[in-house]
Design a protein around this motif. Sequence first.
Motif, PDB file in Angstrom:
ATOM      1  N   ALA A 109       0.811  -1.219   0.000  1.00 20.36           N
ATOM      2  CA  ALA A 109       0.000   0.000   0.000  1.00 20.36           C
ATOM      3  C   ALA A 109       0.842   1.266   0.000  1.00 20.36           C
ATOM      4  O   ALA A 109       0.446   2.284  -0.578  1.00 20.36           O
ATOM      5  CB  ALA A 109      -0.946  -0.002   1.203  1.00 20.36           C
ATOM      6  N   TRP A 156      -2.781  -5.900   3.631  1.00 18.38           N
ATOM      7  CA  TRP A 156      -2.593  -4.679   4.426  1.00 18.38           C
ATOM      8  C   TRP A 156      -2.406  -5.081   5.874  1.00 18.38           C
ATOM      9  O   TRP A 156      -3.325  -5.034   6.682  1.00 18.38           O
ATOM     10  CB  TRP A 156      -3.798  -3.757   4.245  1.00 18.38           C
ATOM     11  CG  TRP A 156      -3.944  -3.231   2.846  1.00 18.38           C
ATOM     12  CD1 TRP A 156      -2.975  -3.141   1.893  1.00 18.38           C
ATOM     13  CD2 TRP A 156      -5.141  -2.718   2.234  1.00 18.38           C
ATOM     14  NE1 TRP A 156      -3.471  -2.610   0.726  1.00 18.38           N
ATOM     15  CE2 TRP A 156      -4.806  -2.341   0.910  1.00 18.38           C
ATOM     16  CE3 TRP A 156      -6.444  -2.552   2.673  1.00 18.38           C
ATOM     17  CZ2 TRP A 156      -5.735  -1.794   0.028  1.00 18.38           C
ATOM     18  CZ3 TRP A 156      -7.380  -2.007   1.812  1.00 18.38           C
ATOM     19  CH2 TRP A 156      -7.033  -1.624   0.498  1.00 18.38           C
ATOM     20  N   GLY A 165      -3.862   2.636   1.015  1.00 17.87           N
ATOM     21  CA  GLY A 165      -4.470   1.838  -0.033  1.00 17.87           C
ATOM     22  C   GLY A 165      -5.934   2.079  -0.342  1.00 17.87           C
ATOM     23  O   GLY A 165      -6.301   2.290  -1.510  1.00 17.87           O
ATOM     24  N   PRO A 166      -6.828   2.021   0.656  1.00 18.24           N
ATOM     25  CA  PRO A 166      -8.265   2.079   0.361  1.00 18.24           C
ATOM     26  C   PRO A 166      -8.709   3.296  -0.447  1.00 18.24           C
ATOM     27  O   PRO A 166      -9.518   3.117  -1.384  1.00 18.24           O
ATOM     28  CB  PRO A 166      -8.908   2.057   1.758  1.00 18.24           C
ATOM     29  CG  PRO A 166      -7.926   1.337   2.600  1.00 18.24           C
ATOM     30  CD  PRO A 166      -6.574   1.729   2.072  1.00 18.24           C
ATOM     31  N   LEU A 169      -8.160   2.585  -4.202  1.00 12.11           N
ATOM     32  CA  LEU A 169      -9.071   1.607  -4.790  1.00 12.11           C
ATOM     33  C   LEU A 169     -10.480   2.170  -4.922  1.00 12.11           C
ATOM     34  O   LEU A 169     -11.154   1.960  -5.949  1.00 12.11           O
ATOM     35  CB  LEU A 169      -9.080   0.333  -3.962  1.00 12.11           C
ATOM     36  CG  LEU A 169      -8.012  -0.718  -4.308  1.00 12.11           C
ATOM     37  CD1 LEU A 169      -6.604  -0.169  -4.118  1.00 12.11           C
ATOM     38  CD2 LEU A 169      -8.194  -1.979  -3.468  1.00 12.11           C
ATOM     39  N   VAL A 170     -10.934   2.869  -3.895  1.00 11.95           N
ATOM     40  CA  VAL A 170     -12.297   3.406  -3.930  1.00 11.95           C
ATOM     41  C   VAL A 170     -12.419   4.512  -4.979  1.00 11.95           C
ATOM     42  O   VAL A 170     -13.374   4.537  -5.780  1.00 11.95           O
ATOM     43  CB  VAL A 170     -12.708   3.913  -2.533  1.00 11.95           C
ATOM     44  CG1 VAL A 170     -14.055   4.631  -2.593  1.00 11.95           C
ATOM     45  CG2 VAL A 170     -12.793   2.735  -1.552  1.00 11.95           C
ATOM     46  N   TYR A 181     -13.274  -2.996  -7.713  1.00 11.38           N
ATOM     47  CA  TYR A 181     -12.210  -2.349  -6.948  1.00 11.38           C
ATOM     48  C   TYR A 181     -12.704  -1.942  -5.564  1.00 11.38           C
ATOM     49  O   TYR A 181     -11.951  -2.003  -4.583  1.00 11.38           O
ATOM     50  CB  TYR A 181     -11.678  -1.125  -7.695  1.00 11.38           C
ATOM     51  CG  TYR A 181     -10.987  -1.450  -9.004  1.00 11.38           C
ATOM     52  CD1 TYR A 181     -10.498  -2.726  -9.265  1.00 11.38           C
ATOM     53  CD2 TYR A 181     -10.829  -0.484  -9.991  1.00 11.38           C
ATOM     54  CE1 TYR A 181      -9.873  -3.024 -10.461  1.00 11.38           C
ATOM     55  CE2 TYR A 181     -10.200  -0.769 -11.195  1.00 11.38           C
ATOM     56  CZ  TYR A 181      -9.730  -2.047 -11.428  1.00 11.38           C
ATOM     57  OH  TYR A 181      -9.109  -2.343 -12.613  1.00 11.38           O
ATOM     58  N   SER A 185     -11.226  -3.399  -2.047  1.00 16.34           N
ATOM     59  CA  SER A 185     -10.867  -2.540  -0.920  1.00 16.34           C
ATOM     60  C   SER A 185     -11.569  -2.990   0.362  1.00 16.34           C
ATOM     61  O   SER A 185     -10.951  -3.086   1.425  1.00 16.34           O
ATOM     62  CB  SER A 185     -11.221  -1.086  -1.235  1.00 16.34           C
ATOM     63  OG  SER A 185     -10.844  -0.229  -0.167  1.00 16.34           O
ATOM     64  N   TYR A 189      -9.637  -4.338   3.627  1.00 13.54           N
ATOM     65  CA  TYR A 189      -9.835  -3.522   4.819  1.00 13.54           C
ATOM     66  C   TYR A 189     -10.344  -4.392   5.975  1.00 13.54           C
ATOM     67  O   TYR A 189      -9.860  -4.284   7.116  1.00 13.54           O
ATOM     68  CB  TYR A 189     -10.844  -2.410   4.521  1.00 13.54           C
ATOM     69  CG  TYR A 189     -10.764  -1.223   5.459  1.00 13.54           C
ATOM     70  CD1 TYR A 189     -11.148  -1.331   6.791  1.00 13.54           C
ATOM     71  CD2 TYR A 189     -10.312   0.007   5.018  1.00 13.54           C
ATOM     72  CE1 TYR A 189     -11.065  -0.250   7.653  1.00 13.54           C
ATOM     73  CE2 TYR A 189     -10.227   1.097   5.879  1.00 13.54           C
ATOM     74  CZ  TYR A 189     -10.605   0.959   7.189  1.00 13.54           C
ATOM     75  OH  TYR A 189     -10.517   2.032   8.039  1.00 13.54           O
ATOM     76  N   VAL A 243     -12.083   7.635   2.441  1.00 11.16           N
ATOM     77  CA  VAL A 243     -12.999   6.617   1.938  1.00 11.16           C
ATOM     78  C   VAL A 243     -14.441   7.100   2.039  1.00 11.16           C
ATOM     79  O   VAL A 243     -15.225   7.001   1.086  1.00 11.16           O
ATOM     80  CB  VAL A 243     -12.809   5.288   2.697  1.00 11.16           C
ATOM     81  CG1 VAL A 243     -13.947   4.321   2.398  1.00 11.16           C
ATOM     82  CG2 VAL A 243     -11.475   4.648   2.319  1.00 11.16           C
TER      83      VAL A 243
END
Length: 377
Positions: A109, A156, A165-166, A169-170, A181, A185, A189, A243
Motif C-alpha cells: 500500500a 494490508w 491503499g483504500p 481503490l475506492v 475495486y 478494498s 480492509y 474513503v
Amino acid sequence: MTGILRFPPRLLFCAVFLTLALGHASHAQLAAPIDKAVFKPKFIKQQLLKTARWQLAHPKHALTDWTNGAFYSGVFAAYQATRSKLLLDSLMAMGERTQWRPDKRYDHADDIVICQTYLNLYRLKKDRRMIEPTIEVVEKLRTEPGPEVQAHGITWWWCDALFMGPPVLVKLGLIENRPQYLTLSDTLYQQTYRRLYNPQEHLFARDAAYLWNEAGEGRKESNGQRIFWSRGNGWVMGGLVQVLQELPPTHPNRPFYVKLFKEMSARLVQLQQPDGLWRASLLDPAAYPGGEASGSGFDCYAMAWGINQGLLDQATYLPAVQKAWVALNNCVSPEGRVGWVQPIGADPRRDFSADSWEVYGTGAFLLAGSEVIKLKP
C-alpha cells in the motif's frame, strides 16, 4: 528546544514542552488558549500556502515514496481550499516527473498512495495518462496475490496501510465504474480490521507485533498499557475520511466505515491532551511529554471533517478541533516548517523536537487546515 522563543508570547504551546521538561505545572495549567485569529479563512489560507511552499522547497524523499503520497494528498486539499495556481502547478509538475506511476511494489500500500493525487488531478484534467498506470497496478493487485500476502497472511498487515491503499481503490472504482475495486478494498480492509482493531479500546494496533495473547502478554508501555501509536491511528482516521467522502450514501458497506469512524473519534477525543495535541503513545501520555504533530494533524483533520459532515456532535468535538488547530499552528516555525513531527518509525518515539520535521507532518497539517477552514463559527 531550538526556536521556542521565536513564537509570539500569547501562543503558549511550546511553553508546555519547556515547563514539562522542567517538571513544573500541569498540562491543564498550560493549555493553549483559543485564539480566534487562527480560524479566520485568510489566516488559514496563508498558513496552508506558507507550509506547503516550505515543504516543496525542502524535498527529502523520492516523489513516489509513501511520505510524499501523504504530503501531496495534503497539497491537493490545500489547493482545493486556496485555489492557488502555485499549488496546482506543483502537483502537475510532480505527476509529469513521475510519469504518473506508483512506486515499485504493486501489492504494498505504501507504493500506491501517491496514486491518490493522480486520481484527484485526473478528475480536474480528464487526461487518461494520469490514471493508466494506476489502473494497471490495481488490476494486478486484484488478480495476482503478491509477496505481502505470502509473508504476512494478509495484504494490508499494518494499520498505516488503511490510509495508503483504500482511498486509491475506492476513487479508482468510482472513476472507472468498476465495483470490483470497491469490493477488493472492502475485503482487504476487513482483513486488517479483524486482525488489528481492538474493540474494547476502539484503536488499532500498528501491526501483529503489538497484539497481546490471551494471557495478556505482549509489548507494553511503562505504565503497563497496550501500545497504541498515535500516528498509526491517525493514518486510519485520515484514511476513513478519504474513503467516506467517496462512498455513495447507498453503498452497502458505508455504515461499517461510519461506525468505525465514530467509535475511533469518541476514543481519541478522550485521549487528547490539554495542550491540544495527542502524545506519540496514546495510552501512556505521561511517558511522552510533548505533543506529536503528525498524528495530531490527522486527528484534527478527521474530526473537523466529521463535524462538517454532521457525523460528529459539534458540542463535543469542536472544542477538541479548536484546541488541536491552535496547537498545530504553534508547531509551525516563522518560515513555514511544521515541527514536532516524530521521525519515520513503527511505534511511539521520543526523539523529536520543535526542529523535527517530515513531509507527512506537513501533509497532515494541510489536510487539517483544509477542513478547519470549512467550520462554521
